[in-house]
Write a protein that holds these residues in place. Structure first.
Motif, PDB file in Angstrom:
ATOM      1  N   ASN A  19       0.900  -1.086  -0.001  1.00 10.95           N
ATOM      2  CA  ASN A  19       0.051   0.070  -0.138  1.00 10.95           C
ATOM      3  C   ASN A  19       0.870   1.343   0.190  1.00 10.95           C
ATOM      4  N   TRP A  20       2.095   1.286  -0.498  1.00  6.46           N
ATOM      5  CA  TRP A  20       3.090   2.302  -0.632  1.00  6.46           C
ATOM      6  C   TRP A  20       2.291   3.507  -1.266  1.00  6.46           C
ATOM      7  N   SER A  21       1.509   3.193  -2.487  1.00  3.37           N
ATOM      8  CA  SER A  21       0.886   4.368  -2.950  1.00  3.37           C
ATOM      9  C   SER A  21      -0.313   5.337  -2.397  1.00  3.37           C
ATOM     10  N   ALA A  22      -0.730   4.840  -1.494  1.00  2.00           N
ATOM     11  CA  ALA A  22      -1.903   5.602  -0.900  1.00  2.00           C
ATOM     12  C   ALA A  22      -1.496   6.736  -0.405  1.00  2.00           C
ATOM     13  N   ALA A  23      -0.390   6.792   0.366  1.00  2.00           N
ATOM     14  CA  ALA A  23      -0.087   8.117   1.017  1.00  2.00           C
ATOM     15  C   ALA A  23       0.603   9.098  -0.168  1.00  2.00           C
ATOM     16  N   VAL A  24       1.267   8.340  -1.021  1.00  2.00           N
ATOM     17  CA  VAL A  24       1.790   9.046  -2.147  1.00  2.00           C
ATOM     18  C   VAL A  24       0.875   9.865  -3.063  1.00  2.00           C
ATOM     19  N   LEU A  25      -0.186   9.016  -3.373  1.00  2.00           N
ATOM     20  CA  LEU A  25      -1.532   9.411  -3.941  1.00  2.00           C
ATOM     21  C   LEU A  25      -2.494  10.651  -3.146  1.00  2.00           C
ATOM     22  N   THR A  26      -2.358  10.491  -1.821  1.00  2.00           N
ATOM     23  CA  THR A  26      -3.189  11.338  -0.832  1.00  2.00           C
ATOM     24  C   THR A  26      -2.329  12.819  -0.867  1.00  2.00           C
ATOM     25  N   GLY A  27      -0.992  12.813  -0.795  1.00  4.68           N
ATOM     26  CA  GLY A  27      -0.271  14.136  -0.673  1.00  4.68           C
ATOM     27  C   GLY A  27      -0.390  14.546  -2.161  1.00  4.68           C
ATOM     28  N   ALA A  28      -0.078  13.934  -3.113  1.00  2.99           N
ATOM     29  CA  ALA A  28       0.120  14.509  -4.596  1.00  2.99           C
ATOM     30  C   ALA A  28      -1.161  15.139  -5.193  1.00  2.99           C
ATOM     31  N   VAL A  62       5.896  19.415  -1.636  1.00  2.74           N
ATOM     32  CA  VAL A  62       5.804  18.755  -0.267  1.00  2.74           C
ATOM     33  C   VAL A  62       5.777  17.406  -0.435  1.00  2.74           C
ATOM     34  N   ALA A  63       4.998  17.071  -1.305  1.00  4.16           N
ATOM     35  CA  ALA A  63       4.789  15.240  -1.435  1.00  4.16           C
ATOM     36  C   ALA A  63       5.559  14.662  -2.352  1.00  4.16           C
ATOM     37  N   VAL A  64       6.604  15.401  -2.917  1.00  3.75           N
ATOM     38  CA  VAL A  64       7.610  14.753  -3.814  1.00  3.75           C
ATOM     39  C   VAL A  64       8.572  13.747  -3.047  1.00  3.75           C
ATOM     40  N   PRO A  65       8.652  14.216  -2.139  1.00  2.09           N
ATOM     41  CA  PRO A  65       9.963  13.300  -1.207  1.00  2.09           C
ATOM     42  C   PRO A  65       9.194  11.696  -1.019  1.00  2.09           C
ATOM     43  N   THR A  66       8.058  11.605  -1.035  1.00  7.77           N
ATOM     44  CA  THR A  66       7.353  10.287  -0.904  1.00  7.77           C
ATOM     45  C   THR A  66       7.425   9.324  -1.900  1.00  7.77           C
ATOM     46  N   TRP A  67       7.711   9.794  -3.241  1.00  8.54           N
ATOM     47  CA  TRP A  67       7.813   9.086  -4.461  1.00  8.54           C
ATOM     48  C   TRP A  67       9.118   8.466  -4.290  1.00  8.54           C
ATOM     49  N   PHE A  68      10.196   8.930  -3.618  1.00 11.82           N
ATOM     50  CA  PHE A  68      11.654   8.544  -3.636  1.00 11.82           C
ATOM     51  C   PHE A  68      11.828   7.717  -2.477  1.00 11.82           C
ATOM     52  N   ARG A  75       8.899   2.761   6.401  1.00  8.51           N
ATOM     53  CA  ARG A  75       9.036   4.007   5.852  1.00  8.51           C
ATOM     54  C   ARG A  75       7.520   4.510   5.677  1.00  8.51           C
ATOM     55  N   ARG A  76       6.628   3.829   5.992  1.00 11.43           N
ATOM     56  CA  ARG A  76       5.089   4.048   5.916  1.00 11.43           C
ATOM     57  C   ARG A  76       4.866   5.315   6.654  1.00 11.43           C
ATOM     58  N   THR A  77       5.232   5.480   7.798  1.00 10.61           N
ATOM     59  CA  THR A  77       4.748   6.690   8.775  1.00 10.61           C
ATOM     60  C   THR A  77       5.600   7.853   8.183  1.00 10.61           C
ATOM     61  N   VAL A  78       6.680   7.595   7.498  1.00 16.64           N
ATOM     62  CA  VAL A  78       7.200   9.118   6.851  1.00 16.64           C
ATOM     63  C   VAL A  78       6.421   9.244   5.740  1.00 16.64           C
ATOM     64  N   ARG A  80       3.329   9.005   5.328  1.00 18.32           N
ATOM     65  CA  ARG A  80       1.957   9.553   5.689  1.00 18.32           C
ATOM     66  C   ARG A  80       2.341  10.860   6.218  1.00 18.32           C
ATOM     67  N   VAL A  81       3.480  11.217   6.932  1.00 17.99           N
ATOM     68  CA  VAL A  81       3.707  12.627   7.412  1.00 17.99           C
ATOM     69  C   VAL A  81       3.881  13.404   6.260  1.00 17.99           C
ATOM     70  N   PHE A  82       4.640  13.127   5.380  1.00 17.76           N
ATOM     71  CA  PHE A  82       4.624  14.006   4.207  1.00 17.76           C
ATOM     72  C   PHE A  82       3.480  14.186   3.494  1.00 17.76           C
ATOM     73  N   ALA A  83       2.419  13.089   3.369  1.00 17.41           N
ATOM     74  CA  ALA A  83       1.095  13.358   2.842  1.00 17.41           C
ATOM     75  C   ALA A  83       0.354  14.258   3.616  1.00 17.41           C
TER      76      ALA A  83
END
Length: 104
Positions: A19-28, A62-68, A75-78, A80-83
């Protein structure tokens, strides 16, 4: 036949987070969507195009670091924090633009 290099099992030190993409898409996607929702109430669409673009781009930056980040459960918590920060920036940016009189 002798075994070839790389034919065996891969040894990975950390598991993949499905589920790594959930936070990425939420933020982006959530950050700019919140800019549009809050900004439409505050009159952001009457502002200069550079202000509109900046307000839409800032949560994405701000959400860009979640992609990398590594796509592991550690790293799920990190992610989610960025998102969450991206969504908070999306909420605050139109209000700050109005506060600094960038919106007429």
């Amino acid at each position: 036949m002798p075994p070839t290099a790389g034919a065996g099992k891969r040894s990975t030190s950390a598991a993949h987070d499905p589920n790594w993409s959930a936070a990425v898409l939420t933020g982006a996607l959530g950050g700019p969507l919140l800019v549009l929702l809050v900004g439409s109430r505050l009159g952001l669409l009457r502002a200069h195009p550079a202000v509109i673009g900046g307000c839409l781009l800032l949560p994405v930056l701000v959400a860009v670091p979640t992609w990398f980040l590594a796509r592991t459960p550690d790293r799920r918590t990190v992610r989610r924090v960025f998102a969450g920060l991206a969504c908070a920036v999306g909420l605050a940016c139109p209000a700050l633009a109005r506060f600094f009189a960038l919106i007429p």
